[in-house]
Design a protein around this motif. Structure first.
Motif, PDB file in Angstrom:
ATOM      1  N   LEU A  60       0.193   0.260 -13.473  1.00  0.00           N
ATOM      2  CA  LEU A  60      -1.272  -0.205 -12.857  1.00  0.00           C
ATOM      3  C   LEU A  60      -1.838   0.853 -12.199  1.00  0.00           C
ATOM      4  O   LEU A  60      -2.829   1.144 -12.218  1.00  0.00           O
ATOM      5  CB  LEU A  60      -0.374  -1.918 -11.457  1.00  0.00           C
ATOM      6  N   ILE A  61      -0.908   1.996 -12.142  1.00  0.00           N
ATOM      7  CA  ILE A  61      -1.608   2.909 -11.042  1.00  0.00           C
ATOM      8  C   ILE A  61      -2.321   3.964 -12.088  1.00  0.00           C
ATOM      9  O   ILE A  61      -3.999   3.581 -12.399  1.00  0.00           O
ATOM     10  CB  ILE A  61      -0.377   3.792 -10.615  1.00  0.00           C
ATOM     11  N   ASP A  68     -10.839   1.756  -5.061  1.00  0.00           N
ATOM     12  CA  ASP A  68     -10.517   0.248  -4.145  1.00  0.00           C
ATOM     13  C   ASP A  68      -9.482  -0.354  -5.307  1.00  0.00           C
ATOM     14  O   ASP A  68      -8.770  -1.008  -4.740  1.00  0.00           O
ATOM     15  CB  ASP A  68     -11.752  -0.938  -4.868  1.00  0.00           C
ATOM     16  N   SER A  69      -9.319  -0.619  -6.825  1.00  0.00           N
ATOM     17  CA  SER A  69      -7.793  -0.817  -7.164  1.00  0.00           C
ATOM     18  C   SER A  69      -6.723   0.154  -7.137  1.00  0.00           C
ATOM     19  O   SER A  69      -6.065  -0.765  -6.498  1.00  0.00           O
ATOM     20  CB  SER A  69      -8.008  -0.397  -8.923  1.00  0.00           C
ATOM     21  N   LEU A  70      -6.807   1.715  -6.935  1.00  0.00           N
ATOM     22  CA  LEU A  70      -5.722   1.610  -6.266  1.00  0.00           C
ATOM     23  C   LEU A  70      -4.931   1.762  -4.931  1.00  0.00           C
ATOM     24  O   LEU A  70      -3.844   1.332  -4.433  1.00  0.00           O
ATOM     25  CB  LEU A  70      -5.812   3.786  -6.674  1.00  0.00           C
ATOM     26  N   GLN A  71      -6.363   1.967  -4.104  1.00  0.00           N
ATOM     27  CA  GLN A  71      -6.058   0.995  -2.778  1.00  0.00           C
ATOM     28  C   GLN A  71      -5.801  -0.992  -2.601  1.00  0.00           C
ATOM     29  O   GLN A  71      -4.729  -0.791  -1.535  1.00  0.00           O
ATOM     30  CB  GLN A  71      -7.713   0.583  -1.572  1.00  0.00           C
ATOM     31  N   ALA A  72      -5.925  -1.729  -3.786  1.00  0.00           N
ATOM     32  CA  ALA A  72      -4.743  -3.021  -3.524  1.00  0.00           C
ATOM     33  C   ALA A  72      -3.357  -2.609  -3.978  1.00  0.00           C
ATOM     34  O   ALA A  72      -2.652  -3.068  -3.387  1.00  0.00           O
ATOM     35  CB  ALA A  72      -5.509  -3.544  -4.476  1.00  0.00           C
ATOM     36  N   MET A  77       2.362  -2.199  -2.593  1.00  0.00           N
ATOM     37  CA  MET A  77       3.263  -0.988  -2.606  1.00  0.00           C
ATOM     38  C   MET A  77       4.101  -1.055  -1.433  1.00  0.00           C
ATOM     39  O   MET A  77       5.271  -1.004  -1.372  1.00  0.00           O
ATOM     40  CB  MET A  77       3.316   0.566  -3.944  1.00  0.00           C
ATOM     41  N   GLN A  78       3.447  -1.169  -0.575  1.00  0.00           N
ATOM     42  CA  GLN A  78       3.612  -0.923   1.172  1.00  0.00           C
ATOM     43  C   GLN A  78       4.736  -1.940   1.361  1.00  0.00           C
ATOM     44  O   GLN A  78       5.146  -1.731   1.795  1.00  0.00           O
ATOM     45  CB  GLN A  78       2.582  -0.633   1.258  1.00  0.00           C
ATOM     46  N   ALA A  79       4.272  -3.360   0.871  1.00  0.00           N
ATOM     47  CA  ALA A  79       4.854  -4.284   0.551  1.00  0.00           C
ATOM     48  C   ALA A  79       5.914  -4.786  -0.224  1.00  0.00           C
ATOM     49  O   ALA A  79       6.740  -5.394   0.031  1.00  0.00           O
ATOM     50  CB  ALA A  79       3.964  -6.132   0.317  1.00  0.00           C
ATOM     51  N   LYS A  80       6.165  -3.971  -1.275  1.00  0.00           N
ATOM     52  CA  LYS A  80       7.220  -4.874  -1.800  1.00  0.00           C
ATOM     53  C   LYS A  80       7.938  -3.814  -3.070  1.00  0.00           C
ATOM     54  O   LYS A  80       8.894  -3.723  -2.539  1.00  0.00           O
ATOM     55  CB  LYS A  80       6.228  -6.057  -3.470  1.00  0.00           C
ATOM     56  N   ALA A  81       7.338  -2.548  -2.743  1.00  0.00           N
ATOM     57  CA  ALA A  81       8.076  -1.323  -3.807  1.00  0.00           C
ATOM     58  C   ALA A  81       8.855  -0.413  -3.317  1.00  0.00           C
ATOM     59  O   ALA A  81       8.542  -0.284  -1.606  1.00  0.00           O
ATOM     60  CB  ALA A  81       7.103   0.198  -4.306  1.00  0.00           C
TER      61      ALA A  81
END
Length: 148
Positions: A60-61, A68-72, A77-81
């Motif tokens: 994905l990265i 904007d795509s990278l921010q999403a 990532m902050q929530a799951k990784a």
């Protein structure tokens, strides 16, 4: 005599991947060591892949076309990784504008760097953790594979 073999592949070889090679051996392929031991074919195999965790973010990265795509992706990532212990999220948040000023290539590089590479796949010991949502069928296969 019964023989068992566990093969582990990390790379995608395309047409010459491990599944194709194993199918050829079962069908009596006469190249390599098969010819020298007069292999006649036979047998079977089970193919399985490790369940991705941090690994799921890498393509994905790499494919992201803009900031904007990278921010999403970063938000997910902050929530799951599992992030690197070296990353101080408070410090990063305080300088988030600097991230936006980086080139797209450097933004990608940063996000790839902060992924904990020890958590690319779901650890076997964590298969019952609801976070990973490992299916009952996959859990049963794991128990069977490990003789539990």
């Amino acid at each position: 005599m019964n023989h068992q073999y566990i093969g582990i592949e990390q790379l995608d070889y395309g047409e010459d991947d491990c599944v194709v090679r194993l199918q050829n051996v079962i069908n009596g392929d006469q190249t390599g060591v098969s010819k020298s031991v007069n292999w006649q074919g036979g047998g079977s195999f089970v193919y399985a892949e490790l369940m991705q965790w941090n690994e799921q973010f890498i393509p994905l990265i790499q494919a992201a076309a803009d900031t904007d795509s990278l921010q999403a992706i970063w938000s997910e990532m902050q929530a799951k990784a599992h992030l690197s212990y070296r990353l101080n999220l408070k410090e990063f948040d305080a300088h988030a504008a600097a991230f936006a000023d980086l080139s797209l290539q450097d933004q990608r590089r940063f996000l790839l760097e902060v992924l904990d590479k020890n958590q690319l796949y779901v650890p076997y010991s964590e298969r019952d953790d609801a976070l990973y949502a490992v299916s009952d069928a996959d859990k049963a296969l794991n128990r069977q594979f490990y003789g539990e």
